[in-house]
Design an enzyme around this catalytic site. Structure first.
Site, PDB file in Angstrom:
ATOM      1  N   LYS A 121       0.801  -1.224   0.000  1.00  0.00           N
ATOM      2  CA  LYS A 121       0.000   0.000   0.000  1.00  0.00           C
ATOM      3  C   LYS A 121       0.838   1.279   0.000  1.00  0.00           C
ATOM      4  O   LYS A 121       0.463   2.274  -0.613  1.00  0.00           O
ATOM      5  CB  LYS A 121      -0.953   0.012   1.201  1.00  0.00           C
ATOM      6  CG  LYS A 121      -1.790  -1.252   1.355  1.00  0.00           C
ATOM      7  CD  LYS A 121      -2.546  -1.636   0.093  1.00  0.00           C
ATOM      8  CE  LYS A 121      -3.342  -2.905   0.284  1.00  0.00           C
ATOM      9  NZ  LYS A 121      -3.939  -3.424  -0.949  1.00  0.00           N
ATOM     10  N   GLU A 206      -3.008   7.178   7.492  1.00  0.00           N
ATOM     11  CA  GLU A 206      -3.798   7.990   6.574  1.00  0.00           C
ATOM     12  C   GLU A 206      -4.730   8.887   7.372  1.00  0.00           C
ATOM     13  O   GLU A 206      -5.233   8.482   8.430  1.00  0.00           O
ATOM     14  CB  GLU A 206      -4.661   7.112   5.661  1.00  0.00           C
ATOM     15  CG  GLU A 206      -3.980   6.606   4.430  1.00  0.00           C
ATOM     16  CD  GLU A 206      -4.940   5.886   3.503  1.00  0.00           C
ATOM     17  OE1 GLU A 206      -4.489   5.483   2.418  1.00  0.00           O
ATOM     18  OE2 GLU A 206      -6.121   5.718   3.845  1.00  0.00           O
ATOM     19  N   HIS A 241     -15.332  -2.295   8.598  1.00  0.00           N
ATOM     20  CA  HIS A 241     -14.533  -2.081   7.384  1.00  0.00           C
ATOM     21  C   HIS A 241     -14.715  -3.179   6.351  1.00  0.00           C
ATOM     22  O   HIS A 241     -13.963  -3.247   5.380  1.00  0.00           O
ATOM     23  CB  HIS A 241     -13.042  -1.918   7.705  1.00  0.00           C
ATOM     24  CG  HIS A 241     -12.761  -0.908   8.774  1.00  0.00           C
ATOM     25  ND1 HIS A 241     -13.027   0.431   8.611  1.00  0.00           N
ATOM     26  CD2 HIS A 241     -12.276  -1.041  10.035  1.00  0.00           C
ATOM     27  CE1 HIS A 241     -12.699   1.081   9.715  1.00  0.00           C
ATOM     28  NE2 HIS A 241     -12.242   0.209  10.587  1.00  0.00           N
ATOM     29  N   ARG A 298      -7.427  -8.327  -8.726  1.00  0.00           N
ATOM     30  CA  ARG A 298      -8.159  -9.591  -8.842  1.00  0.00           C
ATOM     31  C   ARG A 298      -9.622  -9.282  -9.135  1.00  0.00           C
ATOM     32  O   ARG A 298     -10.031  -8.127  -9.204  1.00  0.00           O
ATOM     33  CB  ARG A 298      -8.068 -10.370  -7.527  1.00  0.00           C
ATOM     34  CG  ARG A 298      -8.518  -9.517  -6.327  1.00  0.00           C
ATOM     35  CD  ARG A 298      -8.702 -10.317  -5.067  1.00  0.00           C
ATOM     36  NE  ARG A 298      -8.833  -9.490  -3.886  1.00  0.00           N
ATOM     37  CZ  ARG A 298      -9.919  -8.842  -3.516  1.00  0.00           C
ATOM     38  NH1 ARG A 298     -10.997  -8.885  -4.266  1.00  0.00           N
ATOM     39  NH2 ARG A 298      -9.937  -8.132  -2.401  1.00  0.00           N
TER      40      ARG A 298
END
Length: 510
Positions: A121, A206, A241, A298
């Site tokens: 990430k 973040e 989440h 994917r």
């Protein structure tokens, strides 16, 4: 196109509903399929549906579906010329992709370079900055073990913020931190969970966006670099989440923003020379500013709703691209027809913090009728194992309008009946009956604000009723004596059996 352009036999390195779904397209294309299975999956639907099935051993994924050598060994023995990884397990593992390549087996997906680049990430954020794709403010480098430096990074970004695993997704290794006093413990928890889930405890920070929308863009790219986007999926209905309900198109996105985000997703794909199917995820704030979140290299769980509104079989297109074919359409030829919605039906107990509810499915009645698609991986008599994700089905609905989609999904959920295990069907019904959801006015905080609080209230209400019943019983005992209380108990017992009968009927639909 001629059948010989594709593959003669494909191994599906997965299980459950996604394995069955891939096999169905292979059967449509005249391609033989190979299933793999663990001890607990001997009688699974994907094993029965495949043309051939091979035993991997073990129960846990680390003993079976995650063992690269075993999967490659089966492909070699079965003489499969391609492997489709589905999603989860090894689908985003660059080592598995490379192992297929080294063995001369086609991996139906992007190459290992793209998987590795987008799987990390922090590296993906750097690539997006270079490609001038907006990203959520945060750290560009992974956090070090130096607690003071990590705290300084957090202070620069500002609270609230999110700690996220660099090597994973799906809500694992993720923590929302509201204030600085909670940062140290949240950091330790996120690092520990990331290490446990992905074998890599690296995390980054973040800025936490208040009340954002989670919007993802489906892309397809062939080996010649032709890249298109197949519009968006609204994925903001989430619990911990993890996505619960998805719909297409998003009631929040307008045509201009849809096109702009679609073009940004194409730039993301081109930044890593991407080919095959992929999904670019964005967070969109209340003012409709969007930020790159991550790219899933994917097929997505929720891909059926894109298929329903575009009329395109994404698995078929994946296979064609992997075989070297060009995309059979360009961006101008893609249109959306109607609307679609997906409800993920899980074997989990809503009254016990949604813990998995393994066990034998004693009865199963699935929804049907106009506009209904049920991607199911179980059957009546099937024993849901404790070792894997307890997804029973992806119930999808298509209609000409969102209003009709809502009506059809409500009807479909009343038809869907599972006896023997608990499910989250009642949660879906609760969401669909919420006036905010019905108007399409919701974001990622929806379940926390409107659903979980209501569930807590129901639990408190039950507790209050139990206390009241005990108080009445005590009052009767004191006021009327033991004999009259016994008569009251007899009547109450009969009423309780009636209530128990009602609850059994209702629980069969929960």
């Amino acid at each position: 196109m001629a059948k010989q352009h594709y593959f003669s036999k494909i191994l599906i390195a997965n299980r459950g509903e996604i394995a069955v779904r891939i096999m169905r397209t292979c059967r449509d294309m005249g391609i033989a399929t190979v299933a793999v299975y663990s001890d607990s999956d001997r009688k699974a639907l994907h094993v029965q549906y495949a043309d051939e099935a091979y035993y991997l051993g073990g129960n846990a994924a680390r003993e079976s579906y995650l063992v690269i050598e075993k999967i490659i060994g089966v492909a070699r023995e079965a003489k499969a010329d391609a492997i489709h990884p589905g999603y989860g397990f090894l689908a985003e593992n660059p080592e598995f992709c490379q192992a297929c390549h080294d063995e001369g087996i086609t991996f139906i997906g992007p190459d290992s370079h793209a998987i590795k680049a987008m799987g990390n990430k922090t590296l993906a954020r750097e690539l997006m900055m270079q490609a001038q794709v907006p990203i959520v403010p945060g750290t560009t480098d992974p956090l070090t073990t130096d607690q003071e430096k990590s705290r300084e990074s957090a202070s620069r970004i500002g609270f609230p913020l999110m700690i996220k695993a660099a090597a994973g997704g799906g809500g694992k290794g993720m923590r929302i931190v509201e204030k600085e006093a909670d940062f140290a413990s949240a950091l330790r928890g996120a690092q520990s969970e990331a290490l446990s889930s992905f074998g890599d405890g690296t995390v980054y920070l973040e800025k936490y966006l208040t009340s954002p929308h989670h919007i993802e863009i489906q892309i397809l790219a062939d080996v010649d670099g032709n890249t298109v986007y197949l519009f968006e999926r609204e994925c903001s209905i989430q619990r911990r989440h993890q996505k619960v309900i998805e719909e297409c198109p998003s009631p929040f996105i307008d045509d201009a923003l849809r096109h702009e985000m679609g073009q940004a997703a194409i730039e993301v794909a081109k930044a890593v020379n991407y080919h095959n199917a992929g999904t670019v995820e964005f967070m969109v704030d209340a003012s409709k500013k969007y930020y790159f979140l991550e790219m899933n290299t994917r097929l997505q769980v929720e891909h059926p709703i894109t298929e329903l509104v575009t009329g395109k079989d994404l698995v078929q297109l994946q296979i064609m691209i992997a075989a070297g074919e060009k995309l059979p359409f360009n961006q101008n030829e893609l249109t959306m027809n109607g609307a679609a919605m997906e409800c993920r039906i899980y074997a989990e107990d809503p009254e016990n913090n949604f813990i998995p509810s393994p066990g034998k499915i004693q009865q199963l009645s699935v929804a049907s009728g106009p506009g209904i698609r049920d991607d199911c991986g179980v059957f009546e008599g099937y024993e849901i194992p404790i070792f894997y994700d307890p997804l029973i089905s992806k119930l999808c609905v298509w209609a000409e309008s969102r209003d009709l989609v809502l009506a059809r999904m409500k009807r479909a959920l009343t038809e869907y009946n599972v006896v023997g295990v608990r499910t989250n069907i009642a949660l879906h019904q609760q969401i669909l009956n919420n006036p905010h959801f019905q108007r399409g006015v919701y974001d990622t905080t929806f379940i926390d604000r409107y659903i979980q609080n209501a569930q807590k209230s129901k639990v408190k209400e039950k507790e209050m009723l139990a206390i009241a019943a005990a108080a009445i019983f005590h009052h009767q005992k004191v006021t009327h004596g033991e004999e009259n209380v016994t008569l009251s108990q007899d009547r109450a017992q009969k009423n309780r059996w009636k209530e128990y009968g009602r609850q059994r009927i209702l629980s069969s639909r929960i």
